[in-house]
Design a protein around this motif. Structure first.
Motif, PDB file in Angstrom:
ATOM      1  N   ALA A  46     -10.593  -2.867   2.892  1.00 18.20           N
ATOM      2  CA  ALA A  46      -9.599  -3.328   3.877  1.00 18.20           C
ATOM      3  C   ALA A  46      -8.209  -3.378   3.235  1.00 18.20           C
ATOM      4  CB  ALA A  46      -9.998  -4.700   4.390  1.00 18.20           C
ATOM      5  N   LYS A  47      -7.191  -3.114   4.064  1.00 14.27           N
ATOM      6  CA  LYS A  47      -5.803  -3.097   3.582  1.00 14.27           C
ATOM      7  C   LYS A  47      -5.100  -4.401   3.975  1.00 14.27           C
ATOM      8  CE  LYS A  47      -6.695   0.988   2.172  1.00 14.27           C
ATOM      9  NZ  LYS A  47      -7.076   1.145   0.752  1.00 14.27           N
ATOM     10  N   PHE A  48      -4.733  -5.203   2.980  1.00 11.72           N
ATOM     11  CA  PHE A  48      -3.996  -6.448   3.215  1.00 11.72           C
ATOM     12  C   PHE A  48      -2.500  -6.165   3.122  1.00 11.72           C
ATOM     13  CE2 PHE A  48      -8.115  -8.137   2.272  1.00 11.72           C
ATOM     14  CZ  PHE A  48      -8.181  -9.356   2.931  1.00 11.72           C
ATOM     15  N   ILE A  49      -1.802  -6.542   4.200  1.00 11.91           N
ATOM     16  CA  ILE A  49      -0.340  -6.427   4.228  1.00 11.91           C
ATOM     17  C   ILE A  49       0.213  -7.844   4.390  1.00 11.91           C
ATOM     18  CG2 ILE A  49       1.665  -5.485   5.436  1.00 11.91           C
ATOM     19  CD1 ILE A  49      -0.167  -3.226   6.441  1.00 11.91           C
ATOM     20  N   PHE A  50       0.979  -8.295   3.406  1.00  5.88           N
ATOM     21  CA  PHE A  50       1.476  -9.663   3.421  1.00  5.88           C
ATOM     22  C   PHE A  50       2.903  -9.730   3.976  1.00  5.88           C
ATOM     23  CE2 PHE A  50      -1.886 -10.071   0.241  1.00  5.88           C
ATOM     24  CZ  PHE A  50      -2.515 -11.220   0.694  1.00  5.88           C
ATOM     25  N   ILE A  51       3.117 -10.777   4.799  1.00  5.59           N
ATOM     26  CA  ILE A  51       4.457 -11.100   5.294  1.00  5.59           C
ATOM     27  C   ILE A  51       4.995 -12.197   4.379  1.00  5.59           C
ATOM     28  CG2 ILE A  51       5.813 -11.983   7.235  1.00  5.59           C
ATOM     29  CD1 ILE A  51       3.539 -10.975   9.067  1.00  5.59           C
ATOM     30  N   SER A  52       6.150 -11.941   3.823  1.00  8.31           N
ATOM     31  CA  SER A  52       6.657 -12.861   2.801  1.00  8.31           C
ATOM     32  C   SER A  52       8.148 -13.110   2.996  1.00  8.31           C
ATOM     33  CB  SER A  52       6.418 -12.286   1.406  1.00  8.31           C
ATOM     34  OG  SER A  52       7.070 -13.031   0.411  1.00  8.31           O
ATOM     35  N   GLY A  53       8.555 -14.333   2.694  1.00  7.26           N
ATOM     36  CA  GLY A  53       9.979 -14.631   2.666  1.00  7.26           C
ATOM     37  C   GLY A  53      10.513 -14.379   1.263  1.00  7.26           C
ATOM     38  N   TYR A  54      11.873 -14.425   1.144  1.00  4.02           N
ATOM     39  CA  TYR A  54      12.473 -14.184  -0.175  1.00  4.02           C
ATOM     40  C   TYR A  54      11.990 -15.191  -1.206  1.00  4.02           C
ATOM     41  CZ  TYR A  54      15.604 -10.608   1.652  1.00  4.02           C
ATOM     42  OH  TYR A  54      16.112  -9.477   2.204  1.00  4.02           O
ATOM     43  N   SER A  55      11.770 -16.409  -0.747  1.00  4.54           N
ATOM     44  CA  SER A  55      11.337 -17.454  -1.674  1.00  4.54           C
ATOM     45  C   SER A  55       9.914 -17.250  -2.152  1.00  4.54           C
ATOM     46  CB  SER A  55      11.466 -18.834  -0.997  1.00  4.54           C
ATOM     47  OG  SER A  55      10.629 -18.883   0.147  1.00  4.54           O
ATOM     48  N   ASP A  56       9.156 -16.393  -1.419  1.00 11.44           N
ATOM     49  CA  ASP A  56       7.751 -16.131  -1.797  1.00 11.44           C
ATOM     50  C   ASP A  56       7.588 -14.780  -2.501  1.00 11.44           C
ATOM     51  OD1 ASP A  56       6.859 -18.513  -0.569  1.00 11.44           O
ATOM     52  OD2 ASP A  56       6.902 -17.499   1.398  1.00 11.44           O
ATOM     53  N   PHE A  57       8.700 -14.239  -2.981  1.00  8.72           N
ATOM     54  CA  PHE A  57       8.648 -12.892  -3.580  1.00  8.72           C
ATOM     55  C   PHE A  57       7.673 -12.828  -4.756  1.00  8.72           C
ATOM     56  CE2 PHE A  57      10.248  -9.573  -6.457  1.00  8.72           C
ATOM     57  CZ  PHE A  57      10.182  -8.475  -5.615  1.00  8.72           C
ATOM     58  N   GLN A  89       4.374 -10.333  -5.287  1.00  5.31           N
ATOM     59  CA  GLN A  89       4.088  -9.490  -6.442  1.00  5.31           C
ATOM     60  C   GLN A  89       2.676  -9.759  -6.977  1.00  5.31           C
ATOM     61  OE1 GLN A  89       6.071  -7.051  -7.819  1.00  5.31           O
ATOM     62  NE2 GLN A  89       7.356  -7.344  -6.004  1.00  5.31           N
ATOM     63  N   GLU A  90       2.286 -11.022  -6.996  1.00  5.80           N
ATOM     64  CA  GLU A  90       0.945 -11.391  -7.451  1.00  5.80           C
ATOM     65  C   GLU A  90      -0.114 -10.774  -6.519  1.00  5.80           C
ATOM     66  OE1 GLU A  90      -1.876 -15.308  -8.246  1.00  5.80           O
ATOM     67  OE2 GLU A  90       0.174 -15.556  -7.481  1.00  5.80           O
ATOM     68  N   ALA A  91       0.198 -10.804  -5.218  1.00  2.00           N
ATOM     69  CA  ALA A  91      -0.747 -10.244  -4.239  1.00  2.00           C
ATOM     70  C   ALA A  91      -0.981  -8.758  -4.498  1.00  2.00           C
ATOM     71  CB  ALA A  91      -0.213 -10.462  -2.820  1.00  2.00           C
ATOM     72  N   LEU A  92       0.094  -8.070  -4.836  1.00  2.00           N
ATOM     73  CA  LEU A  92      -0.068  -6.640  -5.149  1.00  2.00           C
ATOM     74  C   LEU A  92      -0.944  -6.436  -6.367  1.00  2.00           C
ATOM     75  CD1 LEU A  92       3.550  -5.267  -4.499  1.00  2.00           C
ATOM     76  CD2 LEU A  92       1.522  -5.005  -3.056  1.00  2.00           C
ATOM     77  N   ARG A  93      -0.736  -7.310  -7.379  1.00  2.00           N
ATOM     78  CA  ARG A  93      -1.560  -7.195  -8.587  1.00  2.00           C
ATOM     79  C   ARG A  93      -3.039  -7.447  -8.273  1.00  2.00           C
ATOM     80  NH1 ARG A  93       2.872  -9.937 -10.861  1.00  2.00           N
ATOM     81  NH2 ARG A  93       1.749 -11.944 -10.750  1.00  2.00           N
ATOM     82  N   LEU A  94      -3.278  -8.299  -7.280  1.00  2.00           N
ATOM     83  CA  LEU A  94      -4.655  -8.641  -6.913  1.00  2.00           C
ATOM     84  C   LEU A  94      -5.286  -7.606  -5.974  1.00  2.00           C
ATOM     85  CD1 LEU A  94      -4.259 -12.487  -6.363  1.00  2.00           C
ATOM     86  CD2 LEU A  94      -5.396 -11.328  -8.277  1.00  2.00           C
ATOM     87  N   GLY A  95      -4.497  -6.627  -5.545  1.00  2.00           N
ATOM     88  CA  GLY A  95      -5.081  -5.555  -4.732  1.00  2.00           C
ATOM     89  C   GLY A  95      -4.571  -5.437  -3.335  1.00  2.00           C
ATOM     90  N   ALA A  96      -3.499  -6.178  -3.006  1.00  2.00           N
ATOM     91  CA  ALA A  96      -2.925  -6.027  -1.671  1.00  2.00           C
ATOM     92  C   ALA A  96      -2.340  -4.632  -1.514  1.00  2.00           C
ATOM     93  CB  ALA A  96      -1.838  -7.093  -1.449  1.00  2.00           C
TER      94      ALA A  96
END
Length: 538
Positions: free
Chosen positions: A81-92, A96-103
């Motif tokens: 499954a493909k996870f696409i995260f919605i993030s604010g600037y403060s959650d940047f 990045q961590e989400a991408l490392r985990l496979g997002a």
């Protein structure tokens, strides 16, 4: 190009964001089907577990259960499954961590529908590529399963011919899921006897059915008592690899295969059996042993089994044939004595073959070729004859067995003797004709039989027998016959009878008259009166 519809869920703790994404955008144009929405991490987790969507669009930070925590829990269940995260600037940093985990990707607020659509489209395209790759992989695996029997045959064919590292052979053996143990092993090479000749006499379909029948018989025979693998090596040859042990003897199995082939098919088979080996990398040696053992059907002509260990004590070279017998054979050939030549030829073959173990087929074939050369050289007249060419071709044929070679040698011997007899007969005719000419030219001399024989360089006795065989008359009778025929011609003229008698070698007229009357029934005077010149009556 996306060829199917992919499912998507939207999770965000702000309902307006959820509604804006799910309701205000036309996802069908991208091949996306919204199958559910949720307004919390816990709700989103339950939704995803129920719907198992292809794409998950979720806020990265939500109360009680964040998007990252949700992804960590769902990833084992939905690895693709493909996870696409919605993030604010403060959650940047979290993004990045989400991408490392496979997002798959993230999108920063605020975003436009077009920006989100682009990211979702990329996710769907990635899913499409993965789907196609999976289908291709599945297709390849299916083809691999279907081709496994052929791959096993190719592997075994290479295995018995070429050496390789034991570990490489073992891994390949396991990959191909061979239905037998890798040790201990023995090799049996089987041939359908005289198949090449049979295939020339029957339809192609019948030949293939024959091969198929033999293969089935062998496989069924083997599988009743042991594990083994059979593969076809050529149009008439099979290679069988057997697990020996537990009472399963490769030699016994080969014998049973031979018996069953003879009983249940329209042909016979022959087999060569190797010794048992313990390692896969020893199979090339075992294969060569089986092939070598099979060559000994040269002595039987087929329907037989030979074990390599039983032929290892064979003499490498045959003893030299008896020189005196060879000389006698040459004499018999040159005199045209076919019966004696054949008898001596068979004696030479038997004498050379009197060894404790069967000699190698190659040495036996070499002996036959040597004897053929001996016969050919003894009778030079054979050179260039079509019959000689055909017989020499048969003698050097790789498919020839001992009986074939023996028969070809006998035919060559007969051909040689016939050639000599023909020459001798022609020479005899020439000699007798020369003698006849000499007799006719020397009727005025009282020569002896020995004189005529000496003229044509023959012994008196041989000349006398040959003369009678050719003319049907003894030399003396023929001479008298010729003299009397000459006398008749002379008596038709006017020469005196006494002079005629003297010209034919008769010193006394009376003796001439007696011989003439005995031959013609008339005296010379009576013959002249009947056939001589007539006096005119004026």
């Amino acid at each position: 190009m996306i060829k199917r519809t992919y499912t998507m869920v939207v999770i965000d703790d702000i309902r307006a964001v959820v509604n804006g994404i799910s309701r205000d955008m036309d996802w069908s144009e991208l091949g996306i089907d919204i199958v559910g929405t949720a307004s919390s991490g816990e709700g989103g987790l339950a939704l995803v577990k129920k719907k198992l969507p292809d794409i998950i669009v979720t806020d990265i930070r939500m109360p009680r259960l964040s998007g990252i925590e949700m992804m960590r829990e769902l990833r084992p269940q939905l690895p693709h499954a493909k996870f696409i995260f919605i993030s604010g600037y403060s959650d940047f940093d979290h993004a990045q961590e989400a991408l490392r985990l496979g997002a798959f990707d993230y999108i920063l607020k605020p975003f436009t529908p077009r920006q989100l659509a682009e990211v979702v489209k990329k996710a769907a395209e990635e899913l499409e590529r993965e789907r196609q790759h999976s289908e291709e992989l599945s297709d390849m695996q299916q083809k691999l399963r279907e081709s496994m029997p052929l791959l096993r045959q190719e592997y075994l064919s290479l295995l018995v011919r070429f050496s390789a590292q034991p570990e490489t052979l073992r891994r390949r053996w396991e990959f191909l899921q061979m239905d037998m143990q890798s040790s201990p092993l023995a090799v049996v090479v089987l041939e359908i006897d005289h198949f090449v000749q049979k295939s020339e006499e029957i339809p192609v379909n019948d030949a293939e059915l024959l091969r198929f029948a033999v293969q089935n018989i062998v496989e069924e025979t083997v599988l009743r008592v042991a594990k083994g693998t059979l593969f076809r090596e050529s149009v008439h040859r099979f290679v069988l690899i057997i697990n020996t042990g537990d009472g399963a003897s490769a030699l016994g199995i080969a014998e049973e295969c031979r018996e069953n082939a003879e009983r249940y098919s329209k042909c016979t088979v022959s087999a060569g059996v190797s010794r048992t080996v313990q390692e896969l990398d020893e199979l090339p040696v075992a294969y060569q042993q089986a092939v070598e053992a099979l060559t000994y059907t040269f002595y039987t002509g087929g329907n037989s089994v030979f074990f390599w260990e039983h032929i290892t004590q064979r003499p490498e070279v045959l003893p030299r044939p008896d020189a005196d017998l060879e000389k006698e054979l040459v004499y018999a050939l040159r005199s045209g004595n076919a019966g004696q030549a054949e008898k001596l030829l068979l004696m030479l073959l038997e004498t050379a073959g009197k060894t404790e173990a069967l000699p190698s087929p190659d040495s036996a074939k070499a002996l036959c070729v040597e004897l053929a050369a001996l016969i050919r050289n003894a009778v030079p007249e054979l050179a260039g004859s079509p019959e000689l060419t055909e017989l020499m071709k048969a003698l050097t044929s790789p498919r020839a067995v001992l009986n074939d070679l023996r028969e070809s040698l006998k035919q060559l011997s007969k051909l040689s003797c016939a050639q000599v007899q023909s020459r001798l007969q022609f020479s005899a005719q020439e000699a007798i004709q020369a003698a006849i000419r000499y007799i006719r030219e020397h009727l005025h001399l009282n020569l002896l039989v020995g004189d005529y024989a000496a003229h044509v360089h023959l012994s008196t006795s041989y000349f006398s027998n040959l003369f009678k065989k050719v003319t049907g008359l003894s030399v003396g009778a023929f001479v008298i016959q010729e003299k009397m025929e000459q006398a008749k011609l002379l008596l038709a003229g006017d020469r005196p009878i006494a002079e005629i008698a003297e010209s034919l070698g008769y010193e006394e007229r009376s003796y001439f008259s007696d011989v003439f009357k005995k031959t013609t029934g008339m005296t010379p005077t009576e013959f002249r009166a009947a056939y001589g010149p007539r006096q005119g009556n004026g």
